[in-house]
Design a protein around this motif. Structure first.
Motif, short mmCIF file in Angstrom:
data_model
loop_
_atom_site.label_atom_id
_atom_site.label_comp_id
_atom_site.label_asym_id
_atom_site.label_seq_id
_atom_site.Cartn_x
_atom_site.Cartn_y
_atom_site.Cartn_z
N THR A 208 -3.08 -1.52 -8.02
CA THR A 208 -3.17 -0.23 -8.70
C THR A 208 -2.60 -0.40 -10.11
O THR A 208 -2.10 -1.46 -10.48
N LEU B 256 0.83 -1.20 0.00
CA LEU B 256 0.00 0.00 0.00
C LEU B 256 0.87 1.26 0.00
O LEU B 256 0.66 2.19 -0.77
N GLU C 60 -4.02 -0.99 -3.41
CA GLU C 60 -4.81 -0.03 -2.65
C GLU C 60 -6.00 -0.78 -2.06
O GLU C 60 -6.34 -1.87 -2.50
N GLY D 85 2.24 2.15 -3.20
CA GLY D 85 1.28 2.42 -4.26
C GLY D 85 1.11 1.27 -5.23
O GLY D 85 0.68 1.45 -6.37
#
Lengths: 162, 162
Positions: free
Chosen positions: A83, A62, A68, A65
DNA sequence: CGTCTTGGTTGCAACTTGAAACCACCGTGT
DNA sequence: ACACGGTGGTTTCAAGTTGCAACCAAGACG
């Protein structure tokens, strides 16, 4: 995991990604995510790792990135989804898998392989190509700085290839 | 590093490779080898890691058949060179680098990139293709067992995707 | 009300990591 | 012969990481 690097600004294009996914479990979590896992428990059962470790790894993904959280439909839970950046790992995962298929299985040993959903046939081998389409091997490439190179830039003291 | 796996025979095609190169340093050593490093000291200076760690990692790479030693010409020393299996990691390294270029640098941040030696142009992006040449994304593929599948095989108790 | 499932956190022992010191061997200079 | 620097490691030990197991909490369920 990230603390052996004192100056992450000077990390080169290979080292930076490793800082994000350079441990055993993170990539397996991402692979499971590609395979459809979304929930904490799914990852845990599928991978068989301790909950605290999974917790830490998910937090790390997380933070980078790569995944998520989205609220789950069936309760006050969260789901973990890839993501854009995380989905960008697909070629890497394929490369890893193909290397594994080539060198980690006895010729007669049965193992799963990656097939094209539409045709049902195995996928092609990944190959690196030049702009003009030639297939490139390691010896056909170099890493170089981009064309723009003014004189005033600070050079690293240790002459690495970064 | 390898001891978290109690039953490596059931490891799938992604996990097995990770057992061999799934730590921060090993891949960087391999990358340096692609870039021409051969000697213990070269790796150590280039990567800046402790000698005992380098020693352990090289031993591990040797044990996995990713590198091998050859006698050096200039003394009683050894040189470490990639085996066939080690050179097979080239696409993986490229995938890692391209992912890094895509997501780990600010758009204006200068960084080295991989160019075709002959033309001097950047290489193309790696892409996975089906047998018929279609470019495939993650959602276009599945992992499946090969056609031959007799009934008498022992199933793993934990239903993993392996 | 009790208890099951899900999604965690905390405590603790075992293991790994890594900086620095040490060691051994060779070639060179003096 | 003898010190000396370079190469290629191993050993030592403190600090950090891993992972099992136990615990916790909140909602679903009977």
């Amino acid at each position: 995991m990230a603390k052996r690097v004192s100056h992450k600004d000077s990390m080169c294009g290979v080292a930076r990604p490793l800082d994000a996914i350079g441990d055993w479990w993170s990539l397996l979590i991402v692979r499971d995510a590609f395979d459809g896992s979304r929930r904490f428990g799914e990852f845990q059962r599928s991978l068989g790792l301790a909950k605290n470790i999974l917790s830490a790894r998910l937090r790390n993904l997380l933070a980078h990135g790569i995944m998520e959280t989205v609220p789950a439909a069936d309760g006050p839970y969260q789901e973990y989804v890839l993501t854009e950046k995380g989905r960008g790992l697909f070629p890497l995962l394929v490369a890893l898998r193909q290397w594994g298929e080539d060198f980690f299985f006895a010729p007669d040993e049965a193992h799963v392989l990656l097939v094209d959903k539409k045709s049902g046939l195995p996928v092609r081998r990944l190959e690196l190509r030049a702009q003009d389409g030639r297939v490139l091997g390691a010896e056909d490439t170099v890493v170089r700085l981009p064309p723009t190179l003014a004189g005033g830039e600070k050079r690293p003291k240790r002459a690495t290839k970064c």
